[in-house]
Structures are given as structure tokens and as C-alpha cells.
Design an enzyme around this catalytic site. Structure first.
Site, PDB file in Angstrom:
ATOM      1  N   TRP A 102      -5.850  -7.264  12.873  1.00  0.00           N
ATOM      2  CA  TRP A 102      -5.778  -5.807  12.972  1.00  0.00           C
ATOM      3  C   TRP A 102      -6.858  -5.315  13.734  1.00  0.00           C
ATOM      4  O   TRP A 102      -6.619  -4.512  14.618  1.00  0.00           O
ATOM      5  CB  TRP A 102      -5.529  -5.192  11.599  1.00  0.00           C
ATOM      6  CG  TRP A 102      -3.978  -5.489  11.193  1.00  0.00           C
ATOM      7  CD1 TRP A 102      -3.527  -6.223  10.247  1.00  0.00           C
ATOM      8  CD2 TRP A 102      -2.759  -5.324  12.044  1.00  0.00           C
ATOM      9  NE1 TRP A 102      -2.190  -6.350  10.231  1.00  0.00           N
ATOM     10  CE2 TRP A 102      -1.623  -5.844  11.299  1.00  0.00           C
ATOM     11  CE3 TRP A 102      -2.342  -4.566  13.115  1.00  0.00           C
ATOM     12  CZ2 TRP A 102      -0.313  -5.680  11.665  1.00  0.00           C
ATOM     13  CZ3 TRP A 102      -1.438  -4.326  13.660  1.00  0.00           C
ATOM     14  CH2 TRP A 102      -0.249  -4.822  12.645  1.00  0.00           C
ATOM     15  N   ASP A 172      -9.386   1.650   9.338  1.00  0.00           N
ATOM     16  CA  ASP A 172      -7.873   1.365   9.327  1.00  0.00           C
ATOM     17  C   ASP A 172      -7.537   0.936   7.755  1.00  0.00           C
ATOM     18  O   ASP A 172      -7.686  -0.060   7.604  1.00  0.00           O
ATOM     19  CB  ASP A 172      -7.438   0.464  10.161  1.00  0.00           C
ATOM     20  CG  ASP A 172      -6.027  -0.007  10.137  1.00  0.00           C
ATOM     21  OD1 ASP A 172      -5.324   0.440   9.401  1.00  0.00           O
ATOM     22  OD2 ASP A 172      -5.503  -0.630  10.994  1.00  0.00           O
ATOM     23  N   LYS A 196       2.605  -0.194   3.447  1.00  0.00           N
ATOM     24  CA  LYS A 196       2.160  -0.822   2.468  1.00  0.00           C
ATOM     25  C   LYS A 196       2.221  -0.510   0.933  1.00  0.00           C
ATOM     26  O   LYS A 196       2.372  -1.095   0.380  1.00  0.00           O
ATOM     27  CB  LYS A 196       0.525  -1.302   3.166  1.00  0.00           C
ATOM     28  CG  LYS A 196       0.717  -1.520   4.670  1.00  0.00           C
ATOM     29  CD  LYS A 196       1.441  -2.548   5.254  1.00  0.00           C
ATOM     30  CE  LYS A 196       1.890  -2.720   6.738  1.00  0.00           C
ATOM     31  NZ  LYS A 196       0.473  -2.935   7.693  1.00  0.00           N
TER      32      LYS A 196
END
Ligand SMILES: *Cc1c(COP(=O)(O)O)cnc(C)c1O
Length: 360
Positions: A102, A172, A196
Site C-alpha cells: 500500500w 493511511d 476494513k
């Protein structure tokens, strides 16, 4: 009705109580005679839902008054561009910590807008560690420092918040926000895709310090400017209303269970027992350094990868779903966010032990 234990990394399980409440309110929200899906985002009913959700989120995270909480669309992936577009403010470089898939994506997007200084990089050990504060190579001229506190794919999590002095820290937190308390005042921006640990996909939460809003790149598209959304209470255009409502139910669920310290306690216990089961066996392995192991996403491999398919089909029969690892890592991955009951982890561990006895 059977609720399986779904170990998907995202979209992930939601608390059963939340889905039941949504079902109860599906046709008629609070005597309004409307489903939340059918409400005007500017009507008093939805405005009350939106305001309560924001107030609850601020309360559980103790968000300081000088931060805006935005309810946006576009996923965490849109933030990869919005951050440089809004934070560079005439500077031409930013610091990024490269700790997995990511952060790599965030870095690739940032390179379209500025020079990226790799202020930390664990690609050398195949993304199985988090860099120590001492190892960070921060640039005093960077507009901001970006990192990924929890790498969802590698299962790597920072055990500390990097110290960046006056330079805004951008995180993030897609796969870790709401898993435990966090000191928001240490961050310039915290952002997360909801799917999530927060709610359904289609909603992105951005928590941003007010002084970082309002000085974007020339020619910035209206929808990419934080000021557009901050000035309009996230209602410049039609927000993802139903997702906002469900996230609000999740925030209430967290409050009812004692808030983020209670979440942290359960999450740590769940993760500790799953890692112990992996470490105590010669059949399963997790490659991540002990001080960088994620509470949320736990990858593991089998000693004999030719048994992967059998492991997965046996797991599915027991109601243990979506354990297949990310294609880039292989093996298995158990994502155990807030909504995964401890019983789900216990059932997984029993199944792993049973499978090992049969096949080791
Ligand atoms: C899932 C995830 C993303 C991508 O989120 P989208 O909402 O699909 O754009 C980004 N970063 C992290 C850490 C993630 O876990």
C-alpha cells in the site's frame, strides 16, 4: 441463518448487531416512513444521522477541535493523489516510508506530483519489518511525511508513531483505524477506506488538521480540494448516505462496548493467540518481525504449500471463509478486525491444529 466467520481483508465482516439493526430500520427509519437509502442528504432525518455519526466518531477517537472529520468517496486510493495535491503548497518534495504494497501505491501516485524522498524503506527485508525511528531519513524540506501504520497485505504494523517535528505526519490507517486508541493530535491527516474496520465500502474517512486545508495546487479539481468538503460538511455533493449511516451504527456499537480501549484489549488478545498458535507449530509460519506484527492482518504459510487448497476447502466447510493469502504473498491471511468475534479466532486455531495433526 448461519453467520460464517469471514476473514476477508476487505470488504470485511461487520458486527452482526449492526446488520440486525440496519435490517430493523431498513424500511422505516425511526418512524420517518423512509429507508435511509431514500432520504435527501439535506433533509432533517439524514442530517441528524450524519451529525450523530460524526459526533460519535469524534468522541471515540477524542478528535481535537481543530480537526475536520470528512466523509468522502473515492476510497483510500483517491487520497494517494489528494494528499500531494493539497499539502505540497508550492514545495516539491515529500517524505514517504516504503513498507509494503500500500505504501508503494501511495508513493507511485505521489511521484506524479512531486519528488519522493524514501525516508524509510524495508523492501530489502521483503517488507517483514517496520523501520525504527532512528533509521528514518527525514528531509527538513519535505512538505509532509506519509506512512502506512498497518500494511494490510504484508501484515506489518508500526509499534510507534513516527516523530516528525513540525512536518505534518500523514497516515493511511485504512486497516487499523478504530482498532485501538490513537493520539490524533500527532497527525496532520489520518485517512481510511471504510471497508476494513469502519463500515461498508464506498466511504472514506479523512481526519485533517484545519491549517492544512485551503492552499491546494493550482487548477485542482473541485472534488479533490479538501476545502470543498470541509466547508460543506462533506455535503458539497451527494455523500454516500447509506454507508455513512452504517458507519454511524458501527461507531455506536464501539461505544456500547467500551470504546477503543476495549477494542484494543480484545484485538490484542485475538492476535496474540493466533500468533502463538502459529509460532508453537512447526507446520505454520509467519515471516514478520515480532515487534512489527499486525493485530489486524495475520498472514501465514503452510510448511507444504501443496496442501493450501485442501486447507482452504476444509476451512470453508467449517464456516471459516476467505483465508486465501494475497496473490503477491501466497499462503493464508486471517484478517481479524473489530467485528471478528474472538470465537472466530478460536475456531480457526482449532481447525489449524486439527489440520496439522492430520497432515504434518
Ligand atoms: C484497502 C487499503 C487501501 C485501498 O483502499 P480503497 O478504499 O480500496 O482505495 C489503501 N491502503 C490500505 C492500507 C488498505 O488496507
Amino acid at each position: 441463518m448461519a453467520r460464517n466467520f469471514n476473514f476477508s481483508a476487505g470488504p470485511a465482516m461487520l458486527p452482526t448487531e449492526v446488520i440486525e439493526r440496519a435490517r430493523e430500520e431498513m424500511l422505516d427509519w425511526n418512524g420517518s416512513g423512509m429507508s435511509v437509502m431514500e432520504m435527501s442528504h439535506r433533509g432533517k432525518e439524514f442530517v441528524s444521522i450524519a451529525e450523530k455519526a460524526e459526533a460519535d466518531l469524534r468522541e471515540i477517537l477524542s478528535v481535537p477541535g481543530n480537526y475536520k472529520v470528512l466523509f468522502l468517496q473515492g476510497g483510500a486510493s483517491s487520497q494517494f493523489a489528494m494528499i500531494p495535491l493539497n499539502l505540497l503548497k508550492g514545495r516539491n518534495k515529500a517524505d514517504y516510508l516504503n513498507t509494503g504494497m500500500w505504501s508503494k501505491k501511495a508513493i507511485a501516485e505521489a511521484k506524479r506530483f512531486c519528488n519522493v524522498n524514501m525516508a524509510g524503506d524495508t523492501s530489502g527485508d521483503n517488507f517483514t519489518t517496520a523501520p525504527d525511528q532512528d533509521a528514518l531519513n527525514l528531509d527538513a524540506d519535505a512538505a509532509y511525511v506519509h506512512y502506512t501504520p498497518n500494511e494490510t497485505i504484508g501484515g506489518v504494523e508500526f509499534g510507534y508513531v513516527p516523530e516528525t517535528g513540525e512536518i505534518p505526519l500523514v497516515a493511511d490507517m485504512s486497516s487499523t483505524l478504530l482498532s485501538r486508541p490513537v493520539d490524533v493530535s500527532k497527525f496532520g491527516i489520518i485517512y481510511a477506506g471504510a471497508q476494513k474496520n469502519i463500515g461498508p465500502s464506498g466511504l472514506t474517512i479523512v481526519i485533517i488538521r484545519e491549517d492544512l486545508i485551503g492552499n491546494p495546487a493550482d487548477g485542482i479539481p473541485t472534488m479533490f480540494n479538501y476545502a470543498t468538503h470541509a466547508d460543506a460538511g462533506s455535503m458539497y455533493n451527494t455523500p454516500p448516505t447509506y454507508n455513512w449511516y452504517i458507519a454511524g451504527l458501527v461507531f455506536e456499537w464501539i461505544k456500547d462496548r467500551g470504546g477503543l480501549s476495549a477494542m484494543a484489549e480484545t484485538n490484542q488478545r485475538k492476535a496474540t493467540k493466533l500468533y502463538a498458535a502459529i509460532d508453537d507449530s512447526a507446520f505454520y509460519a509467519n515471516p514478520v518481525a515480532e515487534n512489527a506484527r499486525s493485530w489486524m492482518n495475520i498472514p501465514f504459510t503452510l510448511a507444504d504449500p501443496s496442501l493450501d487448497g485442501e486447507f482452504l476447502s476444509g476451512a470453508t466447510k467449517k464456516g471459516l471463509l476467505t483465508l486465501k493469502g494475497h496473490r503477491s504473498v501466497g499462503g493464508m491471511r486471517a484478517s481479524i478486525y473489530n467485528a471478528m468475534p474472538e470465537e472466530g479466532v478460536d475456531t480457526l486455531i482449532s481447525y489449524m491444529q486439527e489440520f496439522e495433526q492430520k497432515n504434518a
